[in-house]
Write an enzyme that holds these catalytic residues in place. Sequence first.
Site, PDB file in Angstrom:
ATOM      1  N   GLU A   1       0.846  -1.211   0.000  1.00 55.10           N
ATOM      2  CA  GLU A   1       0.000   0.000   0.000  1.00 55.10           C
ATOM      3  C   GLU A   1       0.876   1.254   0.000  1.00 55.10           C
ATOM      4  O   GLU A   1       1.726   1.448   0.882  1.00 55.10           O
ATOM      5  CB  GLU A   1      -0.937  -0.009   1.222  1.00 55.10           C
ATOM      6  CG  GLU A   1      -2.002   1.070   1.123  1.00 55.10           C
ATOM      7  CD  GLU A   1      -3.069   0.932   2.213  1.00 55.10           C
ATOM      8  OE1 GLU A   1      -3.426  -0.202   2.576  1.00 55.10           O
ATOM      9  OE2 GLU A   1      -3.538   1.971   2.690  1.00 55.10           O
TER      10      GLU A   1
ATOM     11  N   LYS B   1      -7.782  -1.427  11.029  1.00 57.61           N
ATOM     12  CA  LYS B   1      -7.142  -1.834   9.768  1.00 57.61           C
ATOM     13  C   LYS B   1      -5.920  -0.959   9.509  1.00 57.61           C
ATOM     14  O   LYS B   1      -4.865  -1.430   9.098  1.00 57.61           O
ATOM     15  CB  LYS B   1      -8.145  -1.722   8.617  1.00 57.61           C
ATOM     16  CG  LYS B   1      -7.650  -2.281   7.299  1.00 57.61           C
ATOM     17  CD  LYS B   1      -6.875  -1.298   6.455  1.00 57.61           C
ATOM     18  CE  LYS B   1      -6.465  -1.900   5.125  1.00 57.61           C
ATOM     19  NZ  LYS B   1      -5.561  -1.038   4.355  1.00 57.61           N
TER      20      LYS B   1
ATOM     21  N   ASP C   1       4.376 -14.439  11.453  1.00 54.77           N
ATOM     22  CA  ASP C   1       3.090 -14.909  10.913  1.00 54.77           C
ATOM     23  C   ASP C   1       2.029 -13.809  11.080  1.00 54.77           C
ATOM     24  O   ASP C   1       1.453 -13.649  12.156  1.00 54.77           O
ATOM     25  CB  ASP C   1       2.703 -16.186  11.678  1.00 54.77           C
ATOM     26  CG  ASP C   1       1.386 -16.783  11.230  1.00 54.77           C
ATOM     27  OD1 ASP C   1       0.621 -16.101  10.508  1.00 54.77           O
ATOM     28  OD2 ASP C   1       1.112 -17.928  11.611  1.00 54.77           O
TER      29      ASP C   1
ATOM     30  N   HIS D   1      -2.790  10.279   0.287  1.00 54.89           N
ATOM     31  CA  HIS D   1      -2.935   8.933  -0.260  1.00 54.89           C
ATOM     32  C   HIS D   1      -2.814   8.969  -1.785  1.00 54.89           C
ATOM     33  O   HIS D   1      -2.077   8.187  -2.379  1.00 54.89           O
ATOM     34  CB  HIS D   1      -4.312   8.419   0.149  1.00 54.89           C
ATOM     35  CG  HIS D   1      -4.423   6.941   0.092  1.00 54.89           C
ATOM     36  ND1 HIS D   1      -3.855   6.126   1.046  1.00 54.89           N
ATOM     37  CD2 HIS D   1      -5.009   6.127  -0.806  1.00 54.89           C
ATOM     38  CE1 HIS D   1      -4.102   4.879   0.739  1.00 54.89           C
ATOM     39  NE2 HIS D   1      -4.798   4.851  -0.382  1.00 54.89           N
TER      40      HIS D   1
END
Length: 423
Positions: free
Chosen positions: A85, A264, A280, A377
């Site tokens: 991202e 998130k 992991d 962004h």
Amino acid sequence: MTKIISGFSKFTKQEKINWIASTFFTEKEDAVSVLKKYWNSDENLQQLHDEFIENTISNFYVPYGVAPNFIINGIDYAIPMAVEESSVVAAASLVAKFWSARGGFKAKVVSTTKIGQVHFMYNGDFKALETYFEEIKPSLFEVTDTITKNMRKRGGGILDLELRDKSDKLNNYYQIHASFETKDSMGANFINSCLEAIAKKFKKEGIEIVMSILSNYIPECLVRAEVGCSIDELGENGVEFAQKFQQAVQIANVEPHRAVTHNKGIMNGIDAVVLATGNDFRAIEAGAHAFAAKDGQYKSLTHCEVNDGIFKFWIEIPLALGTVGGLTALHPLAKLSLELLQKPSARELMQIVAVAGLAQNFAALRALVTTGIQEGHMKMHLQNILNQLGASEKEKQELTTYFKKRPVSHSAVVSAYAKMKEL
Ligand code: MEV
């Protein structure tokens, strides 16, 4: 033509590629060429990757970036991040710099206990089961002696075995709830091996073992990271900013739709470091979200307080991480990441990862309550759009300059690019 095949795993790599290309692609040569383009030219390195999983036919690259200027407990770090991202590393770097001028991040490990369970069914008297458990308990430890030997030398091992009655939730359901200290290893294989040995010894007539497995819900393997400063240090509109920032956190605490997106954003930072260090990230994700819902409602993993002119922002999150074992020594980039982080213990890595999550959340909330998220962004996403359009290096440079002072949107970039082509 059927697309179902047996014996696929026995094929050579080339045979697997040929079958995939001829079964699922019309442009077979193109598919083969893309797959092969991502092979590593170092055959030994490629073989190492091939052997991580079954049926490897290529590698899937994710950018590996670095966010410098983090100060955590007085130590300077450049944090490696593996993430696709566009804005994540940029945001981490900006926030690191911001807080490095305000005392840096403080972090501490609250606890490091991990959990595993033997789930079983028993249709009899609970008192009798309890007596059996107490009798056999020393032997349950004994049967793991060879497995736990090295871990015990390092100060870890099985901390406790507890019989739990769950029959009010599910008829005849009981468990041995085991707690572990796994020191610098994540401990998944260690815990599962112990549990399987325990289950084997515990089994007898009347007890039906269902399964033995670690839990990725580990609220007692907890780390806390924080930042804080006086409101004046937050900039010109410090009071208003602090208030809105706190409201944003409060909203995430009461509104699950927002909380999921809020968390998130935290995981953007956390997963990137977890992946870069060969840990992991699925285990981390599952555990973090379960923790966020521990009060019966999904809530923010971060917290904010504004008191007496002091802004305080912190995260508490369970993180089961390892700095030995697993991929940490095997994957050359994971190994390099740990070296870059100055060979941290698992406890230190917990602190670093929690800080990466907190920093990412600070960046997101700061943008959200001020300029909005899209400005930064989309600036970061500009290069992706230009690459999609097939812009040359020169065209990319010109359009990047053009968009420095203009809002970036997909359509604005497409039309600016088209105009440039017309000239
Ligand atoms: C995007 O990947 C993450 C954010 O949506 C997080 C947030 O809204 O807090 C920006």
